[in-house]
Scaffold this motif. Structure first.
Motif, PDB file in Angstrom:
ATOM      1  N   PRO A  91       0.833  -1.208   0.000  1.00  0.00           N
ATOM      2  CA  PRO A  91       0.000   0.000   0.000  1.00  0.00           C
ATOM      3  C   PRO A  91       0.864   1.254   0.000  1.00  0.00           C
ATOM      4  O   PRO A  91       1.931   1.285   0.628  1.00  0.00           O
ATOM      5  CB  PRO A  91      -0.792  -0.118   1.308  1.00  0.00           C
ATOM      6  CG  PRO A  91      -0.739  -1.566   1.667  1.00  0.00           C
ATOM      7  CD  PRO A  91       0.579  -2.064   1.164  1.00  0.00           C
ATOM      8  N   GLU A 129      -7.396   1.516  -2.752  1.00  0.00           N
ATOM      9  CA  GLU A 129      -8.376   0.584  -2.178  1.00  0.00           C
ATOM     10  C   GLU A 129      -9.705   0.677  -2.920  1.00  0.00           C
ATOM     11  O   GLU A 129     -10.344  -0.343  -3.205  1.00  0.00           O
ATOM     12  CB  GLU A 129      -8.580   0.902  -0.699  1.00  0.00           C
ATOM     13  CG  GLU A 129      -9.509  -0.064   0.019  1.00  0.00           C
ATOM     14  CD  GLU A 129      -9.626   0.227   1.501  1.00  0.00           C
ATOM     15  OE1 GLU A 129     -10.515  -0.366   2.150  1.00  0.00           O
ATOM     16  OE2 GLU A 129      -8.844   1.061   2.016  1.00  0.00           O
ATOM     17  N   GLU A 140     -11.801  -2.278  -5.278  1.00  0.00           N
ATOM     18  CA  GLU A 140     -13.072  -2.801  -4.764  1.00  0.00           C
ATOM     19  C   GLU A 140     -13.819  -3.615  -5.817  1.00  0.00           C
ATOM     20  O   GLU A 140     -14.324  -4.700  -5.553  1.00  0.00           O
ATOM     21  CB  GLU A 140     -13.957  -1.638  -4.303  1.00  0.00           C
ATOM     22  CG  GLU A 140     -13.513  -1.006  -2.998  1.00  0.00           C
ATOM     23  CD  GLU A 140     -14.343   0.218  -2.660  1.00  0.00           C
ATOM     24  OE1 GLU A 140     -14.189   0.724  -1.535  1.00  0.00           O
ATOM     25  OE2 GLU A 140     -15.132   0.685  -3.510  1.00  0.00           O
TER      26      GLU A 140
END
Length: 223
Positions: A59, A70, A74
């Motif tokens: 990340p 993020e 999804e």
């Protein structure tokens, strides 16, 4: 000063005196595009015909980029839809970051004596002056841009605010427009790695321009 592209982009859009952004009506799309460019230049995403793909890696350290990555992961979305998702509330987040760095200040005014509005005029304009000088060296004097500068120019040009952001009484606008188009097309990139990045950026810029055009047309139709 180590800022994200989306922060530099927002800083350039904000008028130093009025504190209002150029292209305000479609700001969420263009800022979403700038955020995608940040991720593209860090090698975290790739534009494909069906949308955006997250590439392997840890990340990002920056919470703004981490949150964006993020959201991208999804579910599969078109680039156009993703710009809208990423851009929601993004202007507030970015202006707060610029405020914390002392680059802008918050001013609250009343419009027509009734409606309270918040504007963000310049407070410390030195970093922005360096940005503008870099853009001028590329657009007017023909210097080769790095990928970051090229991406900012391409984004500004794609939403038709380059002439507002980069201005001057003696600017050779035909030269500037031609140079901006060349950069937006990636014609300046020589090495394969930079060309790959600019190919991704081109997809982002094209989607941003399309989204802004649709949003502007919808606004005119509904007015």
């Amino acid at each position: 000063m180590d800022l994200l592209i989306v922060e530099d982009f927002m800083l350039l859009l904000l008028d130093d005196d009025s504190g209002s952004p150029a292209g305000a009506g479609t700001l969420h799309y263009s800022l979403g595009g700038a955020l995608l460019v940040d991720l593209a230049l860090q090698g975290r995403i790739e534009i494909e015909s069906k949308g955006v793909t997250v590439l392997p890696g840890p990340p990002p350290d920056d919470p703004l980029l981490a949150d964006a990555l993020e959201k991208i992961g999804e579910k599969r979305r078109s680039t156009h839809s993703l710009l809208f998702v990423l851009g929601q509330g993004l202007s507030d987040k970015v202006t707060e970051r610029l405020l914390e760095r002392g680059l802008i200040r918050r001013e609250q005014r009343k419009f027509l004596g009734l409606f309270r509005t918040t504007t963000w005029p310049a407070d410390d304009a030195r970093h922005e002056a360096e940005l503008r000088a870099g853009l001028e060296r590329v657009l007017v004097h023909g210097d080769d841009p790095d990928a970051r500068t090229a991406a900012i120019i391409a984004l500004l040009n794609s939403i038709n605010v380059l002439y507002i952001v980069v201005s001057g009484p003696d600017f050779p606008w035909r030269v500037v427009a031609k140079r901006a188009y060349e950069i937006q097309q990636g014609d300046w990139a020589g090495d394969p790695a930079t060309q790959a990045v600019m190919t991704t950026n081109a997809g982002i810029v094209a989607a941003t321009a399309s989204a802004v055009a649709v949003a502007a047309a919808t606004g005119v139709a509904n007015s």
